[in-house]
Design a protein around this motif. Sequence first.
Motif, PDB file in Angstrom:
ATOM      1  N   MET A   1      -6.260   8.218 -36.851  1.00 38.80           N
ATOM      2  CA  MET A   1      -7.699   8.117 -37.106  1.00 38.80           C
ATOM      3  C   MET A   1      -8.419   7.767 -35.812  1.00 38.80           C
ATOM      4  N   ARG A   2      -9.488   8.467 -35.518  1.00 37.32           N
ATOM      5  CA  ARG A   2     -10.232   8.227 -34.288  1.00 37.32           C
ATOM      6  C   ARG A   2     -11.009   6.914 -34.376  1.00 37.32           C
ATOM      7  N   ASN A   3     -11.416   6.428 -33.194  1.00 42.88           N
ATOM      8  CA  ASN A   3     -12.073   5.126 -33.133  1.00 42.88           C
ATOM      9  C   ASN A   3     -13.335   5.072 -33.983  1.00 42.88           C
ATOM     10  N   HIS A   4     -14.173   6.125 -33.885  1.00 45.17           N
ATOM     11  CA  HIS A   4     -15.429   6.086 -34.647  1.00 45.17           C
ATOM     12  C   HIS A   4     -15.143   6.140 -36.141  1.00 45.17           C
ATOM     13  N   GLN A   5     -14.008   6.757 -36.534  1.00 36.86           N
ATOM     14  CA  GLN A   5     -13.655   6.812 -37.946  1.00 36.86           C
ATOM     15  C   GLN A   5     -13.211   5.447 -38.458  1.00 36.86           C
ATOM     16  N   VAL A   6     -12.491   4.685 -37.622  1.00 38.07           N
ATOM     17  CA  VAL A   6     -12.086   3.327 -38.002  1.00 38.07           C
ATOM     18  C   VAL A   6     -13.322   2.485 -38.288  1.00 38.07           C
ATOM     19  N   VAL A   7     -14.289   2.565 -37.379  1.00 35.38           N
ATOM     20  CA  VAL A   7     -15.515   1.780 -37.543  1.00 35.38           C
ATOM     21  C   VAL A   7     -16.307   2.268 -38.756  1.00 35.38           C
ATOM     22  N   SER A   8     -16.392   3.576 -38.940  1.00 31.38           N
ATOM     23  CA  SER A   8     -17.202   4.111 -40.040  1.00 31.38           C
ATOM     24  C   SER A   8     -16.577   3.818 -41.401  1.00 31.38           C
ATOM     25  N   VAL A   9     -15.248   3.908 -41.492  1.00 30.83           N
ATOM     26  CA  VAL A   9     -14.580   3.597 -42.762  1.00 30.83           C
ATOM     27  C   VAL A   9     -14.810   2.137 -43.132  1.00 30.83           C
ATOM     28  N   LEU A  26     -24.859  -5.322 -37.554  1.00 31.03           N
ATOM     29  CA  LEU A  26     -23.409  -5.312 -37.410  1.00 31.03           C
ATOM     30  C   LEU A  26     -22.963  -6.609 -36.729  1.00 31.03           C
ATOM     31  N   PRO A  27     -21.757  -7.075 -37.033  1.00 30.68           N
ATOM     32  CA  PRO A  27     -21.212  -8.214 -36.286  1.00 30.68           C
ATOM     33  C   PRO A  27     -21.065  -7.845 -34.812  1.00 30.68           C
ATOM     34  N   GLY A  28     -20.810  -8.818 -33.967  1.00 32.31           N
ATOM     35  CA  GLY A  28     -20.631  -8.562 -32.543  1.00 32.31           C
ATOM     36  C   GLY A  28     -19.376  -7.760 -32.267  1.00 32.31           C
ATOM     37  N   GLU A  29     -19.305  -7.189 -31.072  1.00 29.48           N
ATOM     38  CA  GLU A  29     -18.158  -6.355 -30.695  1.00 29.48           C
ATOM     39  C   GLU A  29     -16.836  -7.103 -30.813  1.00 29.48           C
ATOM     40  N   ARG A  30     -16.812  -8.348 -30.347  1.00 26.08           N
ATOM     41  CA  ARG A  30     -15.556  -9.097 -30.361  1.00 26.08           C
ATOM     42  C   ARG A  30     -15.088  -9.343 -31.785  1.00 26.08           C
ATOM     43  N   THR A  31     -16.020  -9.717 -32.662  1.00 29.60           N
ATOM     44  CA  THR A  31     -15.676  -9.974 -34.059  1.00 29.60           C
ATOM     45  C   THR A  31     -15.131  -8.718 -34.717  1.00 29.60           C
ATOM     46  N   MET A  32     -15.785  -7.579 -34.498  1.00 27.09           N
ATOM     47  CA  MET A  32     -15.344  -6.331 -35.093  1.00 27.09           C
ATOM     48  C   MET A  32     -13.994  -5.898 -34.525  1.00 27.09           C
ATOM     49  N   ALA A  33     -13.811  -6.072 -33.220  1.00 29.77           N
ATOM     50  CA  ALA A  33     -12.551  -5.677 -32.598  1.00 29.77           C
ATOM     51  C   ALA A  33     -11.378  -6.465 -33.175  1.00 29.77           C
ATOM     52  N   HIS A  35     -11.301  -8.008 -36.117  1.00 26.20           N
ATOM     53  CA  HIS A  35     -11.145  -7.699 -37.539  1.00 26.20           C
ATOM     54  C   HIS A  35     -10.472  -6.344 -37.755  1.00 26.20           C
ATOM     55  N   LEU A  36     -10.836  -5.362 -36.925  1.00 32.81           N
ATOM     56  CA  LEU A  36     -10.331  -4.004 -37.101  1.00 32.81           C
ATOM     57  C   LEU A  36      -9.061  -3.742 -36.289  1.00 32.81           C
ATOM     58  N   ASN A  37      -8.686  -4.720 -35.465  1.00 36.55           N
ATOM     59  CA  ASN A  37      -7.473  -4.604 -34.644  1.00 36.55           C
ATOM     60  C   ASN A  37      -7.559  -3.424 -33.677  1.00 36.55           C
ATOM     61  N   ILE A  38      -8.719  -3.256 -33.072  1.00 36.29           N
ATOM     62  CA  ILE A  38      -8.911  -2.249 -32.034  1.00 36.29           C
ATOM     63  C   ILE A  38      -9.598  -2.932 -30.854  1.00 36.29           C
ATOM     64  N   SER A  39      -9.682  -2.258 -29.728  1.00 33.13           N
ATOM     65  CA  SER A  39     -10.292  -2.856 -28.546  1.00 33.13           C
ATOM     66  C   SER A  39     -11.817  -2.890 -28.670  1.00 33.13           C
ATOM     67  N   ARG A  40     -12.435  -3.742 -27.855  1.00 30.75           N
ATOM     68  CA  ARG A  40     -13.896  -3.796 -27.836  1.00 30.75           C
ATOM     69  C   ARG A  40     -14.471  -2.467 -27.342  1.00 30.75           C
ATOM     70  N   ALA A  41     -13.748  -1.819 -26.412  1.00 31.10           N
ATOM     71  CA  ALA A  41     -14.201  -0.504 -25.948  1.00 31.10           C
ATOM     72  C   ALA A  41     -14.199   0.507 -27.090  1.00 31.10           C
TER      73      ALA A  41
END
Length: 233
Positions: A1-9, A26-33, A35-41
């Motif tokens: 699954m691509r990065n934008h798909q992880v965020v969108s799902v 949206l929560p901050g980048e660090r919080t989302m990263a 939670h979703l186990n992906i990088s901030r980038a």
Amino acid sequence: MRNHQVVSVWLEQELAAGRLAIGSRLPGERTMAEHLNISRASVREGTRVLEALGVVRAGVGSGPQAGTIITGNPALALDAALRLHVASAHLPIKDIVETRLLLETWCVEHASRDSPALERAAALLDEMDRHHDGPAGFLERDALFHVALAEAAGNVLIGAMMGSLRGSIADYTQRLTAGLPVWTTTSERLRREHRAILAAVVGGQGAHAAHLVRDHIEGFYRESGIHRHSDSA
């Protein structure tokens, strides 16, 4: 699954559960990263694509307008993007090549020399040099390299369009390798051309970079036995 798909799902799930709503931030980048186990980038990339699709709006400064605001449901926006992606896999090669030429020559001519996307492009070229995993791995990195060059222009819509085309570009270039005389000879030439294109962009030679990109894209199809004005798919 691509990065934008992880965020969108994740965003779809949050909206469905009522934990977020249209107009929420949206929560901050660090919080989302975390939670979703992906990088901030990766979070940043996903957010940028969703912004291009009209799902979120990035605010600036401080106060009520700061932060990234949810403005739409990603299920609807990404459904349209998915249809574009699927349809592109069945378009004639000449249509995709002409679209790439239009987008990519403009992008390298207008690329920002300070864009972080160029660092990603350089890293992908280094990966191509380190890994000799055949056409499939090379062409996947090749497609990502071209997406990174497009993103360096700073136009989020064009970046999203190139991102949507990425899988299709890798797929049909892979199919065309059957028509190449010797893959190793072609891959070595593509490596040299990639380096020259990136050097021109970093050196601020936009017009020259556009010329190199045009020759690079058209040259691959000529070598594979397909003229870009052919109706083959």
